[in-house]
Write a protein that holds these residues in place. Structure first.
Motif, short mmCIF file in Angstrom:
data_model
loop_
_atom_site.label_atom_id
_atom_site.label_comp_id
_atom_site.label_asym_id
_atom_site.label_seq_id
_atom_site.Cartn_x
_atom_site.Cartn_y
_atom_site.Cartn_z
N UNK A 12 30.85 29.23 41.27
CA UNK A 12 30.97 30.55 40.65
C UNK A 12 31.81 31.54 41.46
N UNK A 13 32.13 31.20 42.73
CA UNK A 13 32.76 32.17 43.62
C UNK A 13 34.08 32.73 43.09
N UNK A 14 35.00 31.91 42.53
CA UNK A 14 36.29 32.50 42.10
C UNK A 14 36.21 33.23 40.76
N UNK A 38 40.71 40.32 36.26
CA UNK A 38 42.10 40.39 35.79
C UNK A 38 42.21 40.41 34.27
N UNK A 39 41.10 40.31 33.59
CA UNK A 39 41.17 40.27 32.13
C UNK A 39 41.57 41.63 31.58
N UNK A 40 42.39 41.60 30.53
CA UNK A 40 42.93 42.84 29.96
C UNK A 40 41.83 43.76 29.44
N UNK A 77 38.27 45.57 40.77
CA UNK A 77 39.22 45.54 39.65
C UNK A 77 40.37 46.49 40.01
N UNK A 78 41.50 45.84 40.29
CA UNK A 78 42.64 46.61 40.81
C UNK A 78 43.75 46.62 39.76
N UNK A 105 37.36 49.93 39.67
CA UNK A 105 35.94 49.61 39.52
C UNK A 105 35.62 48.28 40.15
N UNK A 106 34.44 47.75 39.80
CA UNK A 106 33.93 46.52 40.40
C UNK A 106 33.35 45.65 39.29
N UNK A 107 33.66 44.35 39.35
CA UNK A 107 33.05 43.37 38.45
C UNK A 107 32.03 42.57 39.25
N UNK A 108 30.83 42.38 38.72
CA UNK A 108 29.75 41.70 39.44
C UNK A 108 29.29 40.51 38.59
N UNK A 109 29.09 39.37 39.27
CA UNK A 109 28.70 38.12 38.63
C UNK A 109 27.39 37.68 39.29
#
Length: 581
Positions: free
Chosen positions: A31-33, A40-42, A137-138, A145-149
């Motif tokens: 799950x790391x990547x 990067x999703x639009x 999220x750059x 912002x930040x995406x968390x999994x």
């Protein structure tokens, strides 16, 4: 000797440790990547550029839920630079992360600083443990912002239970975060001093979970680390092997109970000593045999005579003991017959007491059709006088139906009151339940209670006696009616189905439930919570023994939503067709 067995056990435990570490690392690395890819999703970038737009939020929520289902992860969510969650895969769930602020989590702080981050913790909203991966999220060189999994780790923990080894994972503060022994969860193998608790609470790693020390002591035996854990007044010693996982910042530990290792060492040592003793004894016997052949022959003759005398004495003793045992067996058989007769009398007394308690309701049940029959008879007489014969015939048919109903109630009451003398065989549940309803309907009406039936399948049959099984159901349903009488919710649920190859019959009421102190004694003879004159206190005790005679089980507990639940577990009948007939 013990040291060599310890070394061998350490090698085996080391293999188990490597497998556990590899399983954990493999489960997490897959799950790391993913957070960086999702970042990067639009749709995610568009949302963070327009965080207040409901349309972008809806699209992002649907996308995260779809990805979460495909990847079989726990949760995925998006946070703004101030730590607020604006989209999540569980947006439509009661415990949604949307609107929650997680700025205090280290994974958010590292990701908003532009780094990939990992963190394991107990969720403050979901109260579920998990491993968190986060990524910034750059867009155009700016972190929006930040995406968390979040990854569920329960499946790995489940595989550790019940094995030869006890496996647990501890954080840098020594607090156990994952374990195959649930009683060790959130305990500390290091002292929980103020500094450790302060660092743990700053990140709210374990939310509101109660942290407590695990009573452990450690020693070193010839290079092997031994850990003793106290539990329930006793202490068990384990061989402990550990490995630190730097990428996850936790330590995986494998414990092997040393009792078997020390037992093997003792057994081997005793075997060696016995062999030495036998060898020395054999040498001594050979030496003496050469020197004293004649004397041994004489001693053998004397020994044979003494042995024969002892055999005769022992034979006589055994004969006396056998005679005494036969007398005791006869007495026990007689006592057992008396007990069975007493039990049968108690069953009959309990049934007659139950019939006495139902007399008022039964009187109403008989008086109602009798009054109706008299009305129909008087009406029929008038109709005949007026020449309206068809209408009079219809009244006569109604009178016949009322008589059939009273006969049916009387027949079931006779079956309920008589002493059963039946063998076990296939019994169709639907028939027994129908007969039970005939008897308990007056009691249900008196309590204004509603009985709801739920049979998972048709044709369910059990190995039992129909009359005695009916008596058990009548007693339990009547108790349920007593429990709900006068309450707002007077619904009683009677259900039956298959579970683990057995037939389970459940009777649940919505009453006050069974207190723990009463639950321990509820099946004892003469124990009752009813007032004087309202029961002998034998019903549940007799019911319990009847079910045990069927090779079944009768238990009581409390439902999570309130009320008591009685569960009858019986063996399914082999010949369902015979039961149906």
């Amino acid at each position: 000797m013990t040291r060599s067995y310890m070394d061998e056990a350490s090698l085996q435990a080391g293999s188990a440790l490597r497998l556990a570490v590899a399983a954990l690392g493999g489960h997490l690395s897959r799950y790391e990547p993913l957070p960086a890819l999702i970042a990067d999703h639009d749709d995610i970038e568009a949302l963070l550029q327009n965080p207040g737009d409901p349309a972008f939020r809806r699209v992002a929520n649907d996308y995260l839920r779809e990805i979460n289902g495909l990847l079989e992860s726990s949760d995925i969510y998006v946070m703004t630079p101030d730590g607020n969650t604006i989209a999540a895969s569980n947006y439509d769930q009661p415990a949604t992360f949307v609107g929650q602020n997680f700025h205090y989590r280290p994974y958010f702080q590292d990701a908003i600083a532009g780094k990939q981050a990992r963190f394991y913790a107990l969720g403050t909203t979901s109260l579920k443990r998990g491993y968190y991966f986060s990524s910034p999220v750059e867009v155009a060189g700016k972190i929006l912002g930040v995406i968390v999994f979040k990854v569920d780790i329960d499946s790995i923990e489940t595989s550790w239970r019940g094995g030869e080894y006890k496996i647990f994972v501890a954080d840098p503060e020594g607090i156990i975060f994952m374990t195959g022994s649930p009683e060790w969860l959130y305990t500390g193998i290091l002292p929980l001093d103020a500094d450790r608790l302060s660092r743990t609470q700053a990140s709210r790693r374990y939310a509101e979970a109660h942290l407590r020390p695990l009573p452990v002591s450690e020693t070193v035996y010839h290079g092997q680390h031994l850990m003793s854990i106290a539990s329930d007044g006793a202490s068990r010693e384990y061989l402990r092997l550990s490995q630190y996982m730097s990428e996850a910042d936790w330590t995986v530990n494998v414990l092997l109970d040393t009792a078997s290792v020390r037992a093997q060492a003792r057994t081997t040592l005793i075997a060696i000593l016995l062999f030495i003793c036998l060898a020395g004894l054999g040498g001594a016997v050979l030496w003496q045999r050469r020197a004293r052949v004649v004397e041994r022959l004489r001693l053998q003759e004397e020994t044979q005579v003494e042995l024969e005398r002892r055999v005769e004495e022992r034979t006589a003793d055994l004969a006396r003991v056998n005679e005494q045992i036969e007398l005791e067996v006869a007495e026990r058989r007689l006592t057992e017959q008396e007990l069975r007769k007493t039990q049968a009398d108690l069953i009959q007394a309990g049934k007659l007491a139950g019939l006495g308690q139902m007399s008022a309701a039964l009187s109403h049940e008989f008086n109602q059709p009798l009054a109706a029959a008299k009305t129909y008879a008087d009406s029929a007489s008038l109709l005949i006088d007026r020449g309206r014969v068809p209408e009079a015939q219809d009244n006569v048919r109604r009178i016949s139906g009322l008589i059939d109903r009273m006969a049916s109630i009387s027949r079931h009451l006779r079956n309920f009151a008589r002493k059963p003398n039946e063998k076990l065989g296939p019994v169709l549940l639907s028939d027994v339940i129908a007969d039970t309803l005939e008897i308990v309907t007056p009691r249900l009406k008196a309590a204004d209670a509603q009985l709801v039936l739920l049979l998972e399948e048709q044709g369910l049959a059990v190995q039992a006696g129909p009359v005695r099984l009916q008596q058990v159901l009548v007693n339990i349903v009547s108790n349920a009616a007593d429990a709900v009488e006068g309450l707002e919710n007077r619904k009683i649920l009677l259900s039956a189905g298959r579970t683990d190859g057995r037939i389970v019959i459940s009777v649940r009421d919505h009453g006050p439930g069974v207190p723990a102190a009463i639950a321990e004694r509820i099946f004892d003879p003469f124990f009752t919570t009813k007032g004087v004159g309202k029961g002998l206190g034998l019903g549940l005790s007799i019911s319990y023994n009847i079910i045990k005679d069927f090779d079944g089980d009768l238990t009581v507990g409390n439902h999570l939503d309130g009320g008591a639940v009685f569960r009858i577990v019986l063996a399914p009948a082999d010949n369902v067709q015979e039961a149906a007939e």
